[in-house]
Design a protein around this motif. Structure first.
Motif, PDB file in Angstrom:
ATOM      1  N   GLN A 195      12.066   5.383  -3.805  1.00  0.00           N
ATOM      2  CA  GLN A 195      12.189   4.278  -2.859  1.00  0.00           C
ATOM      3  C   GLN A 195      12.549   4.784  -1.465  1.00  0.00           C
ATOM      4  O   GLN A 195      12.154   4.177  -0.461  1.00  0.00           O
ATOM      5  N   ALA A 196      13.280   5.897  -1.392  1.00  0.00           N
ATOM      6  CA  ALA A 196      13.650   6.441  -0.083  1.00  0.00           C
ATOM      7  C   ALA A 196      12.418   6.856   0.712  1.00  0.00           C
ATOM      8  O   ALA A 196      12.365   6.650   1.936  1.00  0.00           O
ATOM      9  N   TYR A 197      11.418   7.425   0.031  1.00  0.00           N
ATOM     10  CA  TYR A 197      10.181   7.774   0.730  1.00  0.00           C
ATOM     11  C   TYR A 197       9.500   6.519   1.267  1.00  0.00           C
ATOM     12  O   TYR A 197       9.023   6.490   2.414  1.00  0.00           O
ATOM     13  N   ALA A 198       9.432   5.480   0.449  1.00  0.00           N
ATOM     14  CA  ALA A 198       8.798   4.236   0.883  1.00  0.00           C
ATOM     15  C   ALA A 198       9.564   3.620   2.046  1.00  0.00           C
ATOM     16  O   ALA A 198       8.957   3.139   3.024  1.00  0.00           O
ATOM     17  N   THR A 199      10.886   3.633   1.963  1.00  0.00           N
ATOM     18  CA  THR A 199      11.699   3.079   3.040  1.00  0.00           C
ATOM     19  C   THR A 199      11.502   3.843   4.334  1.00  0.00           C
ATOM     20  O   THR A 199      11.365   3.252   5.415  1.00  0.00           O
ATOM     21  N   TRP A 259       8.601  15.713 -10.652  1.00  0.00           N
ATOM     22  CA  TRP A 259       8.846  16.368  -9.366  1.00  0.00           C
ATOM     23  C   TRP A 259      10.107  15.819  -8.703  1.00  0.00           C
ATOM     24  O   TRP A 259      10.935  16.581  -8.200  1.00  0.00           O
ATOM     25  N   LEU A 260      10.248  14.503  -8.714  1.00  0.00           N
ATOM     26  CA  LEU A 260      11.406  13.884  -8.070  1.00  0.00           C
ATOM     27  C   LEU A 260      12.703  14.242  -8.786  1.00  0.00           C
ATOM     28  O   LEU A 260      13.759  14.364  -8.159  1.00  0.00           O
ATOM     29  N   ALA A 261      12.624  14.417 -10.088  1.00  0.00           N
ATOM     30  CA  ALA A 261      13.817  14.761 -10.858  1.00  0.00           C
ATOM     31  C   ALA A 261      14.200  16.223 -10.706  1.00  0.00           C
ATOM     32  O   ALA A 261      15.354  16.599 -10.935  1.00  0.00           O
ATOM     33  N   THR A 262      13.231  17.053 -10.303  1.00  0.00           N
ATOM     34  CA  THR A 262      13.451  18.500 -10.237  1.00  0.00           C
ATOM     35  C   THR A 262      14.047  18.950  -8.912  1.00  0.00           C
ATOM     36  O   THR A 262      14.911  19.835  -8.871  1.00  0.00           O
ATOM     37  N   VAL A 263      13.604  18.344  -7.810  1.00  0.00           N
ATOM     38  CA  VAL A 263      14.026  18.817  -6.494  1.00  0.00           C
ATOM     39  C   VAL A 263      15.402  18.279  -6.131  1.00  0.00           C
ATOM     40  O   VAL A 263      15.840  17.231  -6.620  1.00  0.00           O
ATOM     41  N   GLU A 264      16.050  18.997  -5.238  1.00  0.00           N
ATOM     42  CA  GLU A 264      17.383  18.593  -4.790  1.00  0.00           C
ATOM     43  C   GLU A 264      17.279  17.384  -3.871  1.00  0.00           C
ATOM     44  O   GLU A 264      16.446  17.329  -2.967  1.00  0.00           O
ATOM     45  N   SER A 265      18.148  16.401  -4.108  1.00  0.00           N
ATOM     46  CA  SER A 265      18.187  15.218  -3.250  1.00  0.00           C
ATOM     47  C   SER A 265      19.559  14.563  -3.398  1.00  0.00           C
ATOM     48  O   SER A 265      20.291  14.852  -4.343  1.00  0.00           O
ATOM     49  N   PRO A 266      19.899  13.650  -2.485  1.00  0.00           N
ATOM     50  CA  PRO A 266      21.195  12.970  -2.589  1.00  0.00           C
ATOM     51  C   PRO A 266      21.163  11.746  -3.489  1.00  0.00           C
ATOM     52  O   PRO A 266      22.161  11.023  -3.568  1.00  0.00           O
ATOM     53  N   PHE A 267      20.067  11.520  -4.203  1.00  0.00           N
ATOM     54  CA  PHE A 267      19.903  10.283  -4.960  1.00  0.00           C
ATOM     55  C   PHE A 267      20.242  10.492  -6.435  1.00  0.00           C
ATOM     56  O   PHE A 267      19.964  11.540  -7.012  1.00  0.00           O
ATOM     57  N   GLU A 268      20.810   9.464  -7.029  1.00  0.00           N
ATOM     58  CA  GLU A 268      21.235   9.558  -8.417  1.00  0.00           C
ATOM     59  C   GLU A 268      20.092   9.360  -9.393  1.00  0.00           C
ATOM     60  O   GLU A 268      20.129   9.874 -10.508  1.00  0.00           O
ATOM     61  N   THR A 269      19.090   8.598  -9.001  1.00  0.00           N
ATOM     62  CA  THR A 269      17.990   8.317  -9.916  1.00  0.00           C
ATOM     63  C   THR A 269      16.643   8.631  -9.264  1.00  0.00           C
ATOM     64  O   THR A 269      16.535   8.675  -8.030  1.00  0.00           O
ATOM     65  N   VAL A 270      15.651   8.824 -10.105  1.00  0.00           N
ATOM     66  CA  VAL A 270      14.296   9.065  -9.622  1.00  0.00           C
ATOM     67  C   VAL A 270      13.796   7.866  -8.817  1.00  0.00           C
ATOM     68  O   VAL A 270      13.142   8.025  -7.778  1.00  0.00           O
ATOM     69  N   ARG A 281       0.828  -1.207   0.000  1.00  0.00           N
ATOM     70  CA  ARG A 281       0.000   0.000   0.000  1.00  0.00           C
ATOM     71  C   ARG A 281       0.869   1.267   0.000  1.00  0.00           C
ATOM     72  O   ARG A 281       0.591   2.225  -0.727  1.00  0.00           O
ATOM     73  N   ILE A 282       1.929   1.246   0.783  1.00  0.00           N
ATOM     74  CA  ILE A 282       2.849   2.391   0.807  1.00  0.00           C
ATOM     75  C   ILE A 282       3.499   2.575  -0.564  1.00  0.00           C
ATOM     76  O   ILE A 282       3.615   3.702  -1.081  1.00  0.00           O
ATOM     77  N   ALA A 283       3.913   1.497  -1.192  1.00  0.00           N
ATOM     78  CA  ALA A 283       4.532   1.581  -2.521  1.00  0.00           C
ATOM     79  C   ALA A 283       3.570   2.186  -3.531  1.00  0.00           C
ATOM     80  O   ALA A 283       3.970   2.997  -4.381  1.00  0.00           O
ATOM     81  N   ALA A 284       2.299   1.812  -3.449  1.00  0.00           N
ATOM     82  CA  ALA A 284       1.307   2.345  -4.385  1.00  0.00           C
ATOM     83  C   ALA A 284       1.107   3.837  -4.193  1.00  0.00           C
ATOM     84  O   ALA A 284       0.932   4.578  -5.158  1.00  0.00           O
ATOM     85  N   ILE A 285       1.137   4.293  -2.948  1.00  0.00           N
ATOM     86  CA  ILE A 285       0.965   5.727  -2.682  1.00  0.00           C
ATOM     87  C   ILE A 285       2.178   6.514  -3.165  1.00  0.00           C
ATOM     88  O   ILE A 285       2.052   7.537  -3.843  1.00  0.00           O
ATOM     89  N   VAL A 286       3.363   6.031  -2.834  1.00  0.00           N
ATOM     90  CA  VAL A 286       4.588   6.737  -3.248  1.00  0.00           C
ATOM     91  C   VAL A 286       4.717   6.753  -4.768  1.00  0.00           C
ATOM     92  O   VAL A 286       5.264   7.698  -5.356  1.00  0.00           O
ATOM     93  N   ALA A 287       4.186   5.741  -5.427  1.00  0.00           N
ATOM     94  CA  ALA A 287       4.236   5.685  -6.889  1.00  0.00           C
ATOM     95  C   ALA A 287       3.438   6.807  -7.540  1.00  0.00           C
ATOM     96  O   ALA A 287       3.633   7.109  -8.726  1.00  0.00           O
ATOM     97  N   LEU A 288       2.555   7.435  -6.785  1.00  0.00           N
ATOM     98  CA  LEU A 288       1.755   8.535  -7.328  1.00  0.00           C
ATOM     99  C   LEU A 288       2.598   9.786  -7.598  1.00  0.00           C
ATOM    100  O   LEU A 288       2.210  10.628  -8.411  1.00  0.00           O
TER     101      LEU A 288
END
Length: 273
Positions: free
Chosen positions: A245-249, A229-240, A217-224
């Motif tokens: 997955q970090a949000y789900a984790t 948006w994920l590609a635009t904001v600053e983060s320490p992750f190399e890929t979208v 259920r969490i994966a389905a929500i985060v998939a929304l």
């Protein structure tokens, strides 16, 4: 509303996209200057702008936390993606709003406008202990700092309680510092929660809500959350996908360690009473 409203459940894969056709009025009581707009489906929405305040990260928090609330059965206004055309920034006479519109061209977020609703006031409206505990549990999970007596972010509409404005939740993502450890930490700000004095059934709610919020259920929500948006904001992750997955984790870890934030809320409540 002592029992959760199962009719509020939706298929997590379905978030509609609408186009703004008319800018109605700004809501100046909000620090990020949201606005009431009319969309091409002829409904009115409270539009949260990607170019305001905390920007896209606030939209991500609004989407994830709002849909978690909906899955748990709370009444939450329908959340939609809102396309804002560049033409809207050309005709607005207010320079501050004009700048905001121009900075927000593209995909934004909207919530169905509950016309005629009134702000929840704990001194006027009493809710039962189960519902108070459910809301305190939700806000402890998503680390929502914005449900205080000064700003409850709850509305009464047609004699029912509705939850709004979750953009200040998931505040860990503004820095991503030690975020995996933050997922296991208590939520100290719960001491300021408007409903904490009535939250006497946190243990019972914990058992029920953990059964609902499965990893699937969490994966389905985060998939929304849109890739854009994920590609635009600053983060320490190399890929979208790593970012997503970090949000789900974070959420799954927090749910697995819910006794930490439950205990913090119970201690804070005892200190109040």
């Amino acid at each position: 509303m002592s029992k959760l409203n199962s009719t509020c459940m939706i298929n997590e894969s379905q978030i509609r996209t609408v186009q703004v056709v008319r800018y109605v009025t700004p809501l100046r009581e909000g620090g990020s200057l949201p606005a009431i707009v009319e969309a091409d489906d002829e409904f009115m929405y409270v539009l949260k702008f990607r170019g305001a305040g905390q920007g896209i990260k606030a939209l991500i928090a609004e989407l994830i936390s709002g849909e978690i609330a909906r899955v748990l059965g709370f009444r939450v206004p329908e959340i939609v993606f809102v396309e804002l055309d560049e033409a809207f920034g050309r005709t607005e006479p207010d320079e501050e709003i004009q700048d905001l519109l121009r900075a927000s061209e593209g995909l934004n977020l909207g919530l169905h406008y509950l016309s005629g609703s009134i702000t929840f006031d704990a001194l006027i409206t009493t809710i039962d202990e189960r519902l108070a505990s459910q809301i305190v549990w939700l806000d402890s999970l998503v680390t929502n700092v914005d449900r205080t007596p000064r700003n409850t972010n709850m509305l009464m509409w047609h004699k029912q309680l509705w939850l709004i404005d979750h953009g200040a939740s998931l505040f860990f993502h503004h820095a991503w510092q030690n975020w995996e450890e933050q997922a296991k930490r208590p939520f100290g700000q719960i001491k300021d929660h408007v409903l904490l004095p009535q939250a006497t059934e946190l243990d019972e709610v914990d058992t029920a809500f953990k059964a609902i919020l499965t990893e699937e259920r969490i994966a389905a929500i985060v998939a929304l959350v849109p890739d854009e948006w994920l590609a635009t904001v600053e983060s320490p992750f190399e890929t979208v996908e790593e970012h997503r997955q970090a949000y789900a984790t974070f959420l799954n870890t927090r749910i697995a360690h819910s006794e930490t934030f439950i205990r913090e809320a119970q201690h804070a409540r005892k200190a109040l009473i």
